[in-house]
Design a protein around this motif. Structure first.
Motif, mmCIF file in Angstrom:
data_model
loop_
_atom_site.group_PDB
_atom_site.id
_atom_site.type_symbol
_atom_site.label_atom_id
_atom_site.label_comp_id
_atom_site.label_asym_id
_atom_site.label_seq_id
_atom_site.Cartn_x
_atom_site.Cartn_y
_atom_site.Cartn_z
ATOM 1 N N PRO A 3 0.832 -1.211 0.000
ATOM 2 C CA PRO A 3 0.000 0.000 0.000
ATOM 3 C C PRO A 3 0.865 1.259 0.000
ATOM 4 N N THR A 4 0.374 2.303 -0.649
ATOM 5 C CA THR A 4 1.080 3.570 -0.729
ATOM 6 C C THR A 4 0.573 4.514 0.356
ATOM 7 N N ILE A 5 1.480 5.265 0.955
ATOM 8 C CA ILE A 5 1.098 6.251 1.965
ATOM 9 C C ILE A 5 0.034 7.177 1.383
ATOM 10 N N ALA A 6 -1.057 7.318 2.127
ATOM 11 C CA ALA A 6 -2.218 8.005 1.568
ATOM 12 C C ALA A 6 -2.419 9.416 2.105
ATOM 13 N N THR A 7 -1.712 9.822 3.157
ATOM 14 C CA THR A 7 -1.946 11.137 3.754
ATOM 15 C C THR A 7 -0.705 12.012 3.630
ATOM 16 N N ASP A 8 -0.931 13.308 3.455
ATOM 17 C CA ASP A 8 0.186 14.243 3.403
ATOM 18 C C ASP A 8 0.971 14.241 4.709
ATOM 19 N N ARG A 9 0.275 14.062 5.842
ATOM 20 C CA ARG A 9 0.963 14.065 7.135
ATOM 21 C C ARG A 9 2.042 12.993 7.173
ATOM 22 N N ASP A 10 1.690 11.758 6.824
ATOM 23 C CA ASP A 10 2.663 10.667 6.855
ATOM 24 C C ASP A 10 3.747 10.870 5.808
ATOM 25 N N LEU A 11 3.364 11.411 4.661
ATOM 26 C CA LEU A 11 4.352 11.655 3.615
ATOM 27 C C LEU A 11 5.360 12.714 4.057
ATOM 28 N N GLN A 12 4.895 13.747 4.745
ATOM 29 C CA GLN A 12 5.788 14.788 5.249
ATOM 30 C C GLN A 12 6.755 14.236 6.290
ATOM 31 N N LEU A 13 6.252 13.396 7.189
ATOM 32 C CA LEU A 13 7.119 12.827 8.219
ATOM 33 C C LEU A 13 8.154 11.881 7.617
ATOM 34 N N MET A 14 7.755 11.080 6.636
ATOM 35 C CA MET A 14 8.710 10.184 5.984
ATOM 36 C C MET A 14 9.728 10.975 5.178
ATOM 37 N N GLN A 15 9.290 12.037 4.532
ATOM 38 C CA GLN A 15 10.205 12.907 3.794
ATOM 39 C C GLN A 15 11.264 13.486 4.733
ATOM 40 N N ALA A 16 10.829 13.942 5.884
ATOM 41 C CA ALA A 16 11.753 14.553 6.842
ATOM 42 C C ALA A 16 12.731 13.519 7.397
ATOM 43 N N ILE A 54 7.391 5.770 17.962
ATOM 44 C CA ILE A 54 8.354 5.877 16.870
ATOM 45 C C ILE A 54 9.601 5.085 17.210
ATOM 46 N N VAL A 55 9.839 4.016 16.470
ATOM 47 C CA VAL A 55 11.015 3.178 16.677
ATOM 48 C C VAL A 55 11.599 2.864 15.301
ATOM 49 N N PRO A 56 12.610 3.609 14.838
ATOM 50 C CA PRO A 56 13.215 3.325 13.535
ATOM 51 C C PRO A 56 13.633 1.862 13.433
ATOM 52 N N GLY A 57 13.328 1.262 12.296
ATOM 53 C CA GLY A 57 13.514 -0.173 12.119
ATOM 54 C C GLY A 57 12.202 -0.916 12.278
ATOM 55 N N GLU A 58 11.249 -0.276 12.993
ATOM 56 C CA GLU A 58 9.894 -0.821 13.123
ATOM 57 C C GLU A 58 8.884 0.119 12.480
ATOM 58 N N THR A 59 8.877 1.376 12.923
ATOM 59 C CA THR A 59 8.041 2.392 12.296
ATOM 60 C C THR A 59 8.596 3.776 12.584
ATOM 61 N N ILE A 60 8.573 4.638 11.573
ATOM 62 C CA ILE A 60 9.015 6.017 11.758
ATOM 63 C C ILE A 60 7.810 6.951 11.819
ATOM 64 N N LEU A 61 6.614 6.399 11.831
ATOM 65 C CA LEU A 61 5.398 7.187 11.934
ATOM 66 C C LEU A 61 4.809 7.044 13.327
ATOM 67 N N PRO A 62 4.351 8.125 13.931
ATOM 68 C CA PRO A 62 3.799 8.041 15.290
ATOM 69 C C PRO A 62 2.532 7.199 15.318
ATOM 70 N N ASP A 66 9.121 1.487 7.950
ATOM 71 C CA ASP A 66 10.113 1.183 8.982
ATOM 72 C C ASP A 66 11.341 2.074 8.860
ATOM 73 N N GLY A 67 11.368 2.938 7.833
ATOM 74 C CA GLY A 67 12.489 3.841 7.638
ATOM 75 C C GLY A 67 13.621 3.255 6.826
ATOM 76 N N ARG A 68 13.417 2.070 6.275
ATOM 77 C CA ARG A 68 14.467 1.404 5.515
ATOM 78 C C ARG A 68 14.142 1.426 4.028
ATOM 79 N N LEU A 69 15.203 1.306 3.249
ATOM 80 C CA LEU A 69 15.107 1.372 1.801
ATOM 81 C C LEU A 69 14.527 0.074 1.240
ATOM 82 N N LEU A 70 13.542 0.215 0.345
ATOM 83 C CA LEU A 70 13.024 -0.947 -0.378
ATOM 84 C C LEU A 70 13.761 -1.120 -1.696
ATOM 85 N N GLY A 71 13.878 -0.030 -2.456
ATOM 86 C CA GLY A 71 14.577 -0.077 -3.728
ATOM 87 C C GLY A 71 14.998 1.297 -4.155
ATOM 88 N N VAL A 72 16.032 1.349 -5.017
ATOM 89 C CA VAL A 72 16.566 2.617 -5.490
ATOM 90 C C VAL A 72 17.008 2.453 -6.930
#
Length: 446
Positions: free
Chosen positions: A226-239, A412-420, A267-273
């Motif tokens: 699934p793709t992040i659907a809210t601007d709030r989560d997208l902003q936090l992941m961007q940061a 918020i635990v990087p490696g598990e989730t970076i979203l509150p 989880d804050g980790r790279l899937l692909g680049v």
């Protein structure tokens, strides 16, 4: 019948007194204003007057606040010379001067307002304007600013700055996000993906083969995760992405540029680049490796969501932006709006007390006004720190905020989730050069 309306805020109390229209309606409506009192907490000053004074106060505060937000203050020559109230910025003390002229012209007084007092005065006026039972016929007389008073438009080169500027102290025990409002970086239709040779160079750097994707991999990603659907989560992941890359990118070369398309899991980790055409793929690869890698199959098993970003290592400047942009706004808004009334006032006071207790004002060097946005849990724990500009980012170490941030309090635990995973109240904090700390709710009192 005499009616009294009071709008109470921590730093300012606005009181209106008057009468109803004599209609005898069940709901008492204050339609005739007889007296106005505006009391400020810090200075203990009180302004009072009648309807004309209130009209001028509302107009002056509204225009001044709009000027601060837009950066376009009304020039002195177009201000109402007969106005009883006028506001101006005191640059030397980073405060705001409210000039009050008596109706008969016999006396004038100047009040020095802190930013928190100004914010609360503006909020009190906003609450009045939203109150349908108080002066329902009141109209705020706002007029547009003439184009000749506008600031000349900057050149494109001056405006094309990174959407985020700063460094992040993000770790398992620290989560700091930094934002500077700026235009979003977007991809062009002419931009093509990298060649096989560039991909091989990237593979020889710090990323595993499973992290090196083609355009087809990105195209089918939406079918598996699934793709992040809210601007709030997208902003936090961007940061988070910006902060991690910026702190890890230690070897910067002003002569090389590299651009990548990447997918980041929650989880804050790279899937692909995937390197984009013309990328000097030796640039930024070490920083990309610091993200870590989660294979797509593992992300599916862990029921993660993902977001795609474009990352530019442009000379020595880092740029991060959503691949498909934001849905509506890039303005950070993670306020849950759950905490209200007296509970909100107590939470704001708790945050202020916590910061003040750890602030070494004697030894701290605050070169200018430093503004931050905090994410605070319902229990008062500071889970997120956002520097609102580059100066605040640079001077973060002069504040107690890095030592106070507790990301785990919001789940918020990087490696598990970076979203509150816990609701957060968005709080404004301002450190003044004279050591004063101002704290207020980002969305106002409610």
């Amino acid at each position: 019948m005499n009616i009294r309306r009071q709008y109470n805020l921590p730093n300012c109390t606005l009181t209106l007194e008057g009468f109803d229209d004599g209609s005898g309606k069940l709901l008492d409506t204050l339609t005739i204003l007889s007296n106005v009192e505006c009391r400020f907490t810090t200075s203990q000053k009180v302004l009072s007057g009648g309807k004309i004074f209130f009209d001028h106060l509302v107009q002056a505060v509204s225009e001044y606040a709009q000027g601060i937000l837009s950066g376009l203050q009304r020039p002195p020559e177009i201000l109402d010379a007969k106005g009883q109230v006028r506001l101006e910025t005191a640059t030397a003390t980073y405060t705001h001067h409210l000039h009050w002229q008596q109706p008969d012209g016999s006396a004038a007084e100047t009040l020095e307002l802190t930013t928190a007092e100004l914010f609360d005065l503006t909020e009190a006026i906003d609450q009045f304007l939203a109150d349908g039972l108080t002066l329902p016929d009141f109209v705020l007389p706002l007029t547009p600013l003439s184009r000749r008073h506008c600031v000349p438009e900057e050149s494109f080169a001056d405006r094309a700055v990174p959407p985020l500027v700063g460094v992040s102290g993000l770790a398992l025990t620290a989560f700091a996000l930094f934002f500077v409002p700026a235009p979003e970086t977007t991809r062009t239709d002419s931009e093509q993906v990298s060649s096989g040779e560039e991909t091989e160079q990237l593979a020889s750097a710090t990323l595993p083969d499973t992290a090196l994707w083609t355009e087809a991999d990105f195209d089918r990603l939406g079918e598996t995760l699934p793709t992040i659907a809210t601007d709030r989560d997208l902003q936090l992941m961007q940061a988070y992405l910006y902060g991690t890359l910026d702190s890890a990118w230690t070897e910067r070369d002003t002569t090389e540029n590299a651009s990548y398309r990447l997918a980041l899991g929650t989880d804050g980790r790279l899937l692909g680049v995937q390197p984009l055409a013309g990328a000097a793929v030796t640039t930024g690869t070490t920083a990309l490796g610091e993200l870590g890698h989660t294979p797509e199959v593992a992300a599916i098993a862990n029921e993660q969501a993902m977001a795609q970003f474009r990352v530019n290592f442009a000379g020595n400047v880092l740029e991060v932006s959503p691949w498909d942009g934001f849905q509506s706004s890039s303005e950070l808004d993670f306020d849950s709006r759950e905490v209200e009334g007296e509970t909100l006032r107590q939470l704001i006071q708790q945050v202020k007390d916590t910061i003040a207790a750890e602030f070494d004002r004697e030894n701290a060097t605050i070169p200018q006004t430093l503004a931050y946005t905090l994410g605070v849990t319902n229990d008062g724990a500071i889970a997120i720190v956002v520097a609102d500009n580059n100066a605040a980012k640079t001077a973060l170490g002069q504040t107690p905020l890095p030592a106070l941030v507790e990301p785990a309090a919001a789940g918020i635990v990087p490696g598990e989730t970076i979203l509150p995973t816990e609701p957060l109240t968005q709080v404004n904090v301002v450190f003044q050069p004279n050591g004063v700390i101002e704290v207020s709710p980002w969305a106002g009192y409610r």
